[in-house]
Design a protein around this motif. Sequence first.
Motif, PDB file in Angstrom:
ATOM      1  N   UNK A  90       0.953  -1.407   0.092  1.00 52.99           N
ATOM      2  CA  UNK A  90      -0.068  -0.039  -0.054  1.00 52.99           C
ATOM      3  C   UNK A  90       0.933   1.336   0.039  1.00 52.99           C
ATOM      4  N   UNK A  91       0.441   2.071  -0.799  1.00 51.79           N
ATOM      5  CA  UNK A  91       0.955   3.552  -0.660  1.00 51.79           C
ATOM      6  C   UNK A  91       0.416   4.390   0.417  1.00 51.79           C
ATOM      7  N   UNK A  92       1.276   5.467   0.581  1.00 54.57           N
ATOM      8  CA  UNK A  92       0.908   6.484   1.862  1.00 54.57           C
ATOM      9  C   UNK A  92      -0.634   6.849   1.724  1.00 54.57           C
ATOM     10  N   UNK A  93      -1.219   6.983   0.414  1.00 49.38           N
ATOM     11  CA  UNK A  93      -2.522   7.593   0.428  1.00 49.38           C
ATOM     12  C   UNK A  93      -3.647   6.382   0.952  1.00 49.38           C
ATOM     13  N   UNK A  94      -3.171   5.155   0.316  1.00 53.10           N
ATOM     14  CA  UNK A  94      -4.155   4.109   0.696  1.00 53.10           C
ATOM     15  C   UNK A  94      -4.128   3.626   2.196  1.00 53.10           C
ATOM     16  N   UNK A  95      -2.705   3.869   2.652  1.00 56.56           N
ATOM     17  CA  UNK A  95      -2.716   3.629   4.105  1.00 56.56           C
ATOM     18  C   UNK A  95      -3.431   4.479   4.998  1.00 56.56           C
ATOM     19  N   UNK A 117      -6.180   6.098   4.004  1.00 59.79           N
ATOM     20  CA  UNK A 117      -7.598   5.968   3.531  1.00 59.79           C
ATOM     21  C   UNK A 117      -8.034   4.752   4.482  1.00 59.79           C
ATOM     22  N   UNK A 118      -7.175   3.691   4.866  1.00 59.14           N
ATOM     23  CA  UNK A 118      -7.574   2.454   5.570  1.00 59.14           C
ATOM     24  C   UNK A 118      -7.901   3.104   6.983  1.00 59.14           C
ATOM     25  N   UNK A 119      -7.026   4.004   7.392  1.00 58.49           N
ATOM     26  CA  UNK A 119      -7.324   4.452   8.874  1.00 58.49           C
ATOM     27  C   UNK A 119      -8.571   5.450   8.905  1.00 58.49           C
ATOM     28  N   UNK A 120      -8.534   6.094   7.785  1.00 60.56           N
ATOM     29  CA  UNK A 120      -9.846   7.087   7.589  1.00 60.56           C
ATOM     30  C   UNK A 120     -11.066   6.069   7.719  1.00 60.56           C
ATOM     31  N   UNK A 121     -11.217   5.236   6.759  1.00 59.63           N
ATOM     32  CA  UNK A 121     -12.173   4.483   7.008  1.00 59.63           C
ATOM     33  C   UNK A 121     -12.662   4.029   8.345  1.00 59.63           C
ATOM     34  N   UNK A 122     -11.916   3.431   9.065  1.00 61.00           N
ATOM     35  CA  UNK A 122     -11.908   2.826  10.706  1.00 61.00           C
ATOM     36  C   UNK A 122     -12.546   4.255  11.277  1.00 61.00           C
ATOM     37  N   UNK A 123     -12.043   5.317  11.317  1.00 64.72           N
ATOM     38  CA  UNK A 123     -12.167   6.444  11.885  1.00 64.72           C
ATOM     39  C   UNK A 123     -13.552   6.784  11.659  1.00 64.72           C
ATOM     40  N   UNK A 124     -14.091   6.763  10.381  1.00 65.44           N
ATOM     41  CA  UNK A 124     -15.463   7.094  10.326  1.00 65.44           C
ATOM     42  C   UNK A 124     -16.526   6.518  11.208  1.00 65.44           C
ATOM     43  N   UNK A 125     -16.152   5.350  11.606  1.00 67.45           N
ATOM     44  CA  UNK A 125     -17.190   4.632  12.281  1.00 67.45           C
ATOM     45  C   UNK A 125     -16.889   4.425  13.817  1.00 67.45           C
ATOM     46  N   UNK A 126     -16.039   5.364  14.257  1.00 71.49           N
ATOM     47  CA  UNK A 126     -15.461   5.145  15.544  1.00 71.49           C
ATOM     48  C   UNK A 126     -16.646   5.412  16.651  1.00 71.49           C
ATOM     49  N   UNK A 127     -16.534   4.734  17.708  1.00 72.09           N
ATOM     50  CA  UNK A 127     -17.323   5.026  18.850  1.00 72.09           C
ATOM     51  C   UNK A 127     -16.609   4.918  20.018  1.00 72.09           C
ATOM     52  N   UNK A 128     -15.255   5.320  20.089  1.00 68.34           N
ATOM     53  CA  UNK A 128     -14.360   5.149  21.135  1.00 68.34           C
ATOM     54  C   UNK A 128     -14.807   6.118  22.214  1.00 68.34           C
ATOM     55  N   UNK A 129     -15.229   7.230  21.829  1.00 66.75           N
ATOM     56  CA  UNK A 129     -15.624   8.201  22.778  1.00 66.75           C
ATOM     57  C   UNK A 129     -16.990   8.768  22.562  1.00 66.75           C
TER      58      UNK A 129
END
Length: 194
Positions: free
Chosen positions: A1-6, A8-20
């Motif tokens: 994966x390049x930087x943009x893809x990496x 993007x992967x974290x971003x997708x995870x963050x979009x549904x975050x319910x940690x706080x």
Amino acid sequence: MNITEELEEIKQKCQTCKKCSLSKTRTKVVFSGGIPNKKLMLIGEAPGYYEDKEGVPFVGKAGQLLDRIFASVGLSRENDVYICNTIKCRPPENRDPLPEEKEACKEYLDAQISILKPRIILLCGRVAVNSFLNTNTGISKIRGKWFDGPYDSKMMPIFHPAYLLRNDNRNIGSPKWLMWKDIQEIKRAYDLLN
Ligand code: URA
Ligand code: URA
């Protein structure tokens, strides 16, 4: 994966975050803006009203001033700077982020930094400064100075544009005057990077 893809992967995870609990009051997660440039990253405080609506950092009045500050030395979010905040969701009434919110959100900011490994990190305002520099010294005493940051980066505290909006004069030594000095030093360091 390049930087943009990496990222993007974290971003997708963050979009549904319910940690706080900010996940209950947010409209949109505000993950990042600008472009993933390994040379320059800016870390602000937290999304405000407009950022929460649009899902983009620094789009309100403070953000417009930030764009003008960058533009004064030929930098832009389209071409030069990756922008994010210490936390990705808006605190109600724009209060300061709580320690537990910063802690919950830290994995996303840490990931952004470890993926991008930016050479220059701008700590924009008191909240961002306190996340990285273990100091009680006020921002007006340390702004414009370089500190060692993660992954061999150089970090510089700068005033928050919202603070500049509240302190509007441009006299010698005023916050705005100092900011224009700081952005010139930032541009000088940026141009030295290869
Ligand atoms: N203030 C911040 O610190 N970040 C934003 O994204 C908007 C305003
Ligand atoms: N206080 C802040 O929160 N930010 C600044 O930039 C200056 C003072």
